[in-house]
Structure formats: structure tokens, C-alpha cells
Write a protein that holds these residues in place. Structure first.
Motif, PDB file in Angstrom:
ATOM      1  N   LEU A   5      61.491 -48.701  66.707  1.00  0.00           N
ATOM      2  CA  LEU A   5      62.592 -48.504  65.853  1.00  0.00           C
ATOM      3  C   LEU A   5      63.196 -49.596  65.106  1.00  0.00           C
ATOM      4  N   LEU A   6      63.328 -50.825  66.289  1.00  0.00           N
ATOM      5  CA  LEU A   6      64.291 -51.984  65.998  1.00  0.00           C
ATOM      6  C   LEU A   6      63.314 -53.140  66.410  1.00  0.00           C
ATOM      7  N   ARG A   7      63.214 -54.084  65.696  1.00  0.00           N
ATOM      8  CA  ARG A   7      62.450 -55.251  66.121  1.00  0.00           C
ATOM      9  C   ARG A   7      63.139 -56.625  65.806  1.00  0.00           C
ATOM     10  N   LEU A   8      63.573 -57.579  66.595  1.00  0.00           N
ATOM     11  CA  LEU A   8      64.030 -58.804  66.299  1.00  0.00           C
ATOM     12  C   LEU A   8      62.824 -59.819  66.509  1.00  0.00           C
ATOM     13  N   ASP A   9      62.683 -60.691  65.465  1.00  0.00           N
ATOM     14  CA  ASP A   9      61.524 -61.383  65.682  1.00  0.00           C
ATOM     15  C   ASP A   9      61.844 -62.965  65.293  1.00  0.00           C
ATOM     16  N   ARG A  10      61.955 -63.649  66.649  1.00  0.00           N
ATOM     17  CA  ARG A  10      62.604 -64.937  66.495  1.00  0.00           C
ATOM     18  C   ARG A  10      63.652 -65.213  65.841  1.00  0.00           C
ATOM     19  N   VAL A  11      64.903 -64.563  66.117  1.00  0.00           N
ATOM     20  CA  VAL A  11      66.145 -64.554  65.298  1.00  0.00           C
ATOM     21  C   VAL A  11      66.906 -65.651  65.988  1.00  0.00           C
ATOM     22  N   SER A  12      67.562 -66.379  65.286  1.00  0.00           N
ATOM     23  CA  SER A  12      68.683 -67.413  65.520  1.00  0.00           C
ATOM     24  C   SER A  12      70.032 -67.313  64.792  1.00  0.00           C
ATOM     25  N   LYS A  13      70.952 -67.768  65.411  1.00  0.00           N
ATOM     26  CA  LYS A  13      72.115 -67.651  64.773  1.00  0.00           C
ATOM     27  C   LYS A  13      73.027 -68.878  65.219  1.00  0.00           C
ATOM     28  N   HIS A  14      73.488 -69.950  64.665  1.00  0.00           N
ATOM     29  CA  HIS A  14      74.001 -71.121  65.091  1.00  0.00           C
ATOM     30  C   HIS A  14      75.375 -70.990  64.661  1.00  0.00           C
ATOM     31  N   PHE A  15      76.384 -71.623  65.220  1.00  0.00           N
ATOM     32  CA  PHE A  15      78.036 -71.860  64.694  1.00  0.00           C
ATOM     33  C   PHE A  15      77.943 -73.388  65.083  1.00  0.00           C
ATOM     34  N   GLY A  16      77.910 -74.088  63.977  1.00  0.00           N
ATOM     35  CA  GLY A  16      77.930 -75.590  64.192  1.00  0.00           C
ATOM     36  C   GLY A  16      76.720 -75.920  65.154  1.00  0.00           C
ATOM     37  N   GLY A  17      77.077 -76.723  66.191  1.00  0.00           N
ATOM     38  CA  GLY A  17      76.156 -77.068  67.233  1.00  0.00           C
ATOM     39  C   GLY A  17      75.852 -76.289  68.120  1.00  0.00           C
ATOM     40  N   LEU A  18      76.526 -75.051  68.272  1.00  0.00           N
ATOM     41  CA  LEU A  18      76.390 -73.918  69.266  1.00  0.00           C
ATOM     42  C   LEU A  18      75.327 -73.074  68.704  1.00  0.00           C
ATOM     43  N   LYS A  19      74.277 -72.910  69.711  1.00  0.00           N
ATOM     44  CA  LYS A  19      73.121 -72.044  69.404  1.00  0.00           C
ATOM     45  C   LYS A  19      73.395 -70.524  70.222  1.00  0.00           C
ATOM     46  N   ALA A  20      74.399 -69.636  69.486  1.00  0.00           N
ATOM     47  CA  ALA A  20      74.664 -68.623  69.881  1.00  0.00           C
ATOM     48  C   ALA A  20      73.454 -67.575  70.181  1.00  0.00           C
TER      49      ALA A  20
END
Length: 255
Positions: A5-20
Motif C-alpha cells: 500500500l505504502l512505499r518509501l524509496d530512499r526518502v530524506s528530509k533535512h532541516f539545515g544541517g540536521l538530517k531528520a
């Protein structure tokens, strides 16, 4: 895969220098309860915000039934069948319990200018709202202002509001936090009932007993990265997971 149903494929989210969230991939099957766990600051809620449309991925892709959804706003994700609860419960406190659910049932009226002028307080919506409240066990509180509810019942109300969207995927963000043992047992049964109706569930939960007991599989994040993935019995004894929660040397001590 047809059952994904759901797939995340190499997902990234950064806030400035923070790799959340940093290069995270995982899948959720139809009819599955998948637990998303990890220490504080691991990136769990950021993942939820990416899936539900609050954030847009910096890179990678998110797919719902094989269709890309990364970048769609929350109202579009809701219309596609993604319901969500939040760690901090915020009902419309001056509205009654039943009207809180009726507002959520009005989603289909919010998509167009003409339909938005139609009344959401109809006999049909009232009946549907009462049915949902019956399902979560608080129909007897229908006329109570939601701000007067204790936390356990507020969490049940929030679940009813999420179900009012007619979701295919339900995101539960620490739904069991702050509840007593008996409230946890009641809410656990409700989540299992939701899954048995064919709704897939992705949950964040710090209570490991609850996460292990409810989840078919677990995904573990640590510092924004995927640390481990597997069945609860495998995750429970994974040395890397033990170390992430308890610190270096814990895996050796645990053995």
C-alpha cells in the motif's frame, strides 16, 4: 508488489544541517500493522509528516498504491485515504464530541466552492458520526463538549475523526501515550478491529510492550536512518536496536 500500500524509496528530509530523515526506505502491506520505533529524535514524526503531506521530501519518493504522493498537501493526502492522529490531541474543544466527528465527515464537501456551501450538519452525517463513536466506545458522550473529555476518551475521539475520512492507511502517532493500563487494552483492541476491517496501520509508539504486541513488523530508526526492520521477535533481540535504546555496551550486557 500488488499487496504494497505504502512505499518509501530512499526518502530524506533535512532541516539545515540536521538530517531528520536520511535515505529511508520501507514498505507497508495492505492490512498490515507496521510499528515505527526508535529513540527520541530518531525521525519518526518527521516520517509521518512526510507521508501525510506536511513536509515535502528533499529527495527520494513516496508511493501510495504505486502512485507518487511526495509533495501533495495534507488535504489531498486525506482525500486519498490517509488518516492521522497526533501525539498532542487537539479536538475542537468547544464543539461536542459528535460535531467533532461530523466536521471530519465533511471532507468531501471541502474540495469545491459550491459543495463547501452545503451544510455538513445533516441527518446522514449525524448517523454516521454516531456509528463511529459507537465503534470507538464513546457514543454515550456524543453531546459532551470535547474539551471536557479525559485524555483516554480524547484519543478515542481522535481515532473516530481519523476513521471518518474513510482511510485506507491510518497513521497513529503515540496514540497510547499517557494512558492507563486498562485504557491501553481498550485502545489496542480498537486498533486491531480497524486492521480487521482492511485498514492498514502505521504507528509510532514508545511503549515497547504495545508496539511489540500490536505490530506485525517493526521498522527501527536511529538518527534519521533505518537501523533495523523485521518481526517483533527479531527486533527485540537485535544488538544494534538494544544499543540504540540503551547505549553502548547494552547489547553485551543484554546477552
Amino acid at each position: 508488489m500488488d499487496d504494497v500500500l505504502l512505499r518509501l524509496d530512499r526518502v530524506s528530509k533535512h532541516f539545515g544541517g540536521l538530517k531528520a530523515v536520511d535515505d529511508v526506505s520501507f514498505e507497508l502491506a495492505r492490512g498490515e500493522i507496521l510499528g515505527l520505533i526508535g529513540p527520541n529524535g530518531a525521525g519518526k514524526t518527521t516520517c509521518f509528516n512526510l507521508i501525510s503531506g506536511i513536509y515535502t521530501p528533499a529527495s527520494g519518493a513516496i508511493y501510495l498504491e504505486g502512485k507518487p504522493t511526495g509533495g501533495l498537501p495534507p488535504y489531498r493526502m486525506a482525500s486519498l485515504g490517509v488518516g492521522r492522529t497526533f501525539q498532542v490531541v487537539k479536538p475542537f474543544s468547544t464543539l461536542t464530541v459528535v460535531r467533532n466527528v461530523m466536521v471530519a465527515l465533511g471532507l468531501k464537501r471541502y474540495g469545491g466552492v459550491l459543495s463547501s456551501f452545503a451544510s455538513w450538519e445533516t441527518k446522514k452525517s449525524l448517523e454516521e458520526a454516531l456509528t463511529l463513536l459507537e465503534e470507538v466506545g464513546i457514543a454515550h458522550l456524543a453531546d459532551t463538549p470535547s474539551g471536557q473529555l479525559p485524555l483516554g476518551n480524547q484519543r478515542r475521539l481522535e481515532l473516530a475523526r481519523a476513521l471518518a475520512l474513510g482511510p485506507r492507511l491510518l497513521l497513529l502517532d503515540e496514540t497510547f501515550s499517557g494512558l492507563r493500563h486498562e485504557e491501553i487494552a481498550l485502545l489496542s483492541k480498537l486498533v486491531l478491529d480497524v486492521r480487521n476491517k482492511g485498514i492498514s496501520v502505521l504507528l509510532i509508539e514508545h511503549n515497547m510492550k504495545v508496539a511489540m504486541g500490536l505490530s506485525d513488523r517493526l521498522v527501527v530508526l536511529d538518527h534519521g536512518r533505518l537501523l533495523a526492520e523485521g518481526k517483533p521477535e527479531d527486533i527485540r533481540s537485535d544488538p544494534a536496536v538494544i544499543e540504540a535504546y540503551l547505549g553502548k555496551g547494552a547489547s553485551a550486557n543484554a546477552s
